[in-house]
Design a protein around this motif. Structure first.
Motif, short mmCIF file in Angstrom:
data_model
loop_
_atom_site.label_atom_id
_atom_site.label_comp_id
_atom_site.label_asym_id
_atom_site.label_seq_id
_atom_site.Cartn_x
_atom_site.Cartn_y
_atom_site.Cartn_z
N THR A 315 -82.50 -76.75 11.54
CA THR A 315 -83.28 -77.86 10.97
C THR A 315 -84.68 -77.44 10.55
O THR A 315 -85.35 -78.16 9.80
CB THR A 315 -83.40 -79.01 11.98
N ASP A 488 -79.96 -83.16 16.85
CA ASP A 488 -80.14 -83.15 15.40
C ASP A 488 -79.64 -81.87 14.74
O ASP A 488 -79.26 -81.88 13.57
CB ASP A 488 -81.63 -83.34 15.07
N ASP A 489 -79.66 -80.75 15.49
CA ASP A 489 -79.20 -79.51 14.88
C ASP A 489 -77.69 -79.45 14.71
O ASP A 489 -77.15 -78.58 14.03
CB ASP A 489 -79.69 -78.30 15.68
#
Length: 810
Positions: A315, A488-489
């Protein structure tokens, strides 16, 4: 009470009480130790008139000994330990070997922690500064017949100073090593005909860290804490009064970091699991093969390792992982006392709000094997109503208690260099090398409600024999919802997709789906957050006898029991078996003891023998999951603890005080089928778990023998000046770590010394002090540092400084 013989001189009940006793100028003809009054049984009594093992610290002792926090109390109290996890910032309290070694924020403590009679059910809330303290009372053994939240180990009660009728003010300022500044002050007095108030504050800061990086020039360990408290007492009539206390603590300090070491030093393998960059030192062909990794350290309390930041290669987001706190605590307490005839009705209402964003590093290195950021939102409300009274032969208390708390926590975990992440590549771990897991998000909500009715009575059967009975009935419920999500990654989603085919497209997951896998009855590819509830109702009680054959001797015996309700695992989870709640634990305590005043009032000797029957002790165990056998929680079916304690304070001559106390503990698991880590392997249907007979092992955090020695001598220099010299030595015994040998700690001793000069009337004093006089390298905590390394948390090196205090209107 009745015609019981009255004691003409009252004495303190612990080694630490000697500090206050020795700080007084004593006439030669009256070498008698000073009284310490406690409220352990909800009314004022001398500590030596109570058939309970109690250790007390006065506010003067706390300042004299340099105690900053609840954790520091353990060093001066044999049988009490505080294990600093350095994982989630949660201290783990143990009394007489009774403790719960769980680093989850959501885990309630076996030790009840109370500030001005308000329970702090989660130990993460107790790390604020101690300031303007009147006394600390440590009660050992179950105390459920008089105290709000259920615990099995005992209670630690912190009592702040009350407002004074006359004006008084004071300031204490210290400067010490590591550019440490500690300033505490108060002002107190009348606010009118019927009111009086007190305002106190403390600021602790240091401009230099005491931990040095093992691989660079960075340092860690700076303090930055500010605490305020205001108290208003109003007498509304002759029979009705109120006390309002509001306190606030802001903590921006560094957290402690760990030190990694080679596990072969304690008879284990060099590590729990491999990690980067360890491969460069243990895989043949590397330039540094066979050398000692530079982040390893043993015997140097100033050496540690930590990660300052992490940038996701997926990210591009950068996270600040430097071990540090951004914590705020607000506490509000309202006490109402109403005299109704011969009885007193007391209402105590408490509200606490705790907010934090806190980073910790488990692994003891600059690498990213195990780091985390905890964001916590916690509110606790409690209400107690009790009615107390007495007759010629009877003292009694009856009451109702209710509390409700809600915790929301976001636990962001980083492990890119671990065996589950990029560390799997050089070590050829085929399950993870193609699909490294780099980040995890664990989120949960927990709501707890506790309601109880209790009663306590002391009845004089004769002038010298008193019967004590107590009973309590409690209902406690706990609701929990949460799981470990794909961060989120998306790395956890990729792993699950490629290995198990959970998601149709990498980096995508359904809204509300968990990375936690439902492995009971088969794999669920779209598992929602896990929700469950536990509800416990249980009676507890106490019965005891106090025998006072003379005004100087008390002999007591008691049988009491307590329980601590079950709970949930708030740590990272891979399978639902990790989230199944653990059961409540129950402890029954048998104790006999004596408190004797000897040598004409100049010596106090207290002792106790005890045996604990421990059922379903809450304990760590291995969780067999799809990514390996990692940490989990369970119950030990049957175990026992027994031991002995003593406390001696003696003033053999004018100005000289000698004191000692000690605790000997033995523990044993009597029945427990624990998980065999080596033989167990995860299966989708929940099978594959192999157990072994763990009976015969010791319990964790049970020091075999600990003791404290103390001496102080005070002498007049002139008619208006007094000089004092004091020293203490605190020895903590070794622990085995129980079922986890990596948790074992060696025995260690810490010496401290002080020299003071002040006015005879006590208005001012200057004191030079040294803590850890011999610069002892010691580690009170040890464990697996997250995923791979074995680590230790070291105590502070030698510190020294000067303290000046000044007060008026004492």
């Amino acid at each position: 009470m009745g015609n019981r013989p009255k004691r003409h001189h009252l004495r303190p009940s612990s080694l630490a009480a000697a500090v206050a006793a020795a700080s007084l100028t004593l006439p030669a003809a009256a070498l008698q130790l000073e009284e310490v009054v406690v409220t352990a049984q909800k009314r004022e009594q001398s500590a030596n008139d109570i058939g309970i093992a109690i250790t007390t610290f006065t506010g003067e002792q706390i300042r004299e000994l340099g105690i900053l926090s609840a954790e520091d109390i353990a060093m001066y109290t044999p049988g009490v330990t505080v294990n600093e996890t350095a994982a989630t910032g949660v201290p783990l309290y143990t009394i007489r070997g009774v403790g719960f070694q769980d680093y989850s924020t959501a885990a309630s403590s076996t030790v009840g922690i109370y500030f001005d009679e308000i329970a702090m059910p989660y130990t993460v809330m107790t790390r604020g500064l101690l300031f303007d303290t009147d006394r600390v009372e440590i009660l050992k053994g179950p105390q459920g017949d008089l105290y709000g939240r259920n615990t099995t180990a005992g209670q630690i009660n912190f009592v702040s100073r009350a407002p004074t009728e006359d004006f008084s003010a004071g300031i204490t300022a210290s400067y010490g090593r590591f550019e440490a500044i500690d300033v505490e002050g108060y002002v107190s007095g009348s606010l009118g005909a019927n009111s009086r108030g007190r305002l106190a504050a403390r600021i602790v800061q240091s401009g230099e860290g005491w931990q040095k990086s093992t691989v660079g020039d960075d340092e860690l360990g700076e303090d930055d804490v500010m605490a305020l408290r205001g108290t208003l007492v109003t007498d509304w009539s002759d029979t009705f009064s109120s006390k309002l206390t509001v306190s606030y603590v802001d903590d921006q300090s560094d957290n402690t970091a760990n030190t990694a070491y080679d596990g072969t030093l304690i008879g284990l393998g060099p590590f729990s699991s491999p990690y980067q960059p360890l491969n460069e030192y243990i895989i043949p062909g590397s330039p540094t093969f066979g050398e000692t990794p530079p982040w390893y350290s043993v015997g140097d309390n100033g050496q540690a390792g930590w990660t300052n930041s992490y940038t996701s290669a997926i990210t591009g987001r950068t996270f600040d992982l430097r071990p540090q706190r951004d914590n705020q605590t607000l506490n509000v307490a309202l006490r109402l006392d109403w005299q109704i005839g011969d009885a007193t009705l007391t209402s105590i209402t408490g509200y606490s709000d705790f907010q934090r964003e806190e980073a910790n590093d488990w692994d003891g290195g600059f690498y990213n094997d195990s780091s985390n950021i905890n964001t916590t939102d916690l509110q606790v409300f409690s209400q107690e109503l009790r009615l107390a009274g007495e007759t010629d032969r009877l003292n009694w208390v009856v009451g109702l208690y209710y509390s409700q708390d809600e915790m929301d926590e976001y636990y962001h975990y980083f492990m890119s260099d671990s065996v589950f992440g990029y560390g799997s590549i050089p070590f050829g771990v085929g399950l993870f090398a193609p699909n490294p897991i780099l980040e995890l998000d664990t989120k949960y909500d927990q709501e707890t409600t506790s309601a109880a009715i209790f009663g306590h009575a002391e009845y004089d059967l004769t002038d010298s024999l008193t019967l004590i009975v107590g009973a309590r009935y409690t209902n406690e419920s706990r609701d929990w919802t949460g799981c470990t999500y794909v961060a989120d990654d998306g790395s956890l989603g990729v792993f699950l997709n490629n290995v198990f085919g959970f998601w149709g497209t990498p980096f995508e997951k359904g809204v509300g789906d968990c990375g936690t896998v439902a492995d009971i009855g088969g794999i669920d590819p779209a598992f929602p957050p896990y929700s469950d509830s536990i509800d416990t109702s249980r009676p507890t009680g106490k019965i005891g006898l106090d025998w006072q054959p003379s005004e100087d001797v008390l002999v007591y015996g008691s049988i009491s029991n307590g329980f601590k309700s079950g709970g949930f695992n708030g740590a990272n989870s891979n399978t639902t078996t990790q989230l199944i709640p653990y059961r409540e634990e129950v402890l029954t305590a048998y104790e006999i003891g004596t408190k004797a005043t000897l040598a004409g009032g100049s010596m106090q000797l207290n002792g106790a023998l005890f045996y604990y029957d421990y059922q379903d002790k809450q304990e760590q165990d291995a969780a067999v999951t799809l990514v390996g056998n990692i940490s989990g929680l369970t119950n030990v079916d049957e175990s026992e603890i027994y031991g002995a304690e003593f406390e001696l304070t003696w003033q053999p001559t004018e100005g000289l005080t000698l004191a000692a106390n000690g605790a000997w503990l033995e523990s044993e698991v009597k029945k427990w089928q624990a998980v065999d880590r080596a033989a167990s392997a995860w299966q989708p249907d929940g099978g594959g778990v192999v157990y072994y007979d763990a009976s015969g092992q010791e319990l964790a955090m049970t020091p075999d023998f600990s003791y404290t020695l103390y001496a102080r001598y005070e002498m007049p220099i002139t008619n208006s000046l007094m000089m004092d010299v004091s020293a203490d030595y605190n020895q903590t015994g070794k622990t085995t770590g129980g079922p986890r040998p990596e948790d074992a700690t060696d025995d260690y001793g810490v010496a401290n010394a002080r020299v003071g000069l002040g006015s005879s009337d006590g208005n001012w004093r200057v004191m030079a002090w040294v803590r850890n006089l011999t610069d002892e390298d010691y580690y009170p905590s040890a464990y697996t540092g997250g995923n791979g390394p074995y680590v230790r948390t070291w105590g502070m090196p030698r510190t020294y400084g000067v303290t000046f205090s000044y007060a008026i209107g004492q």
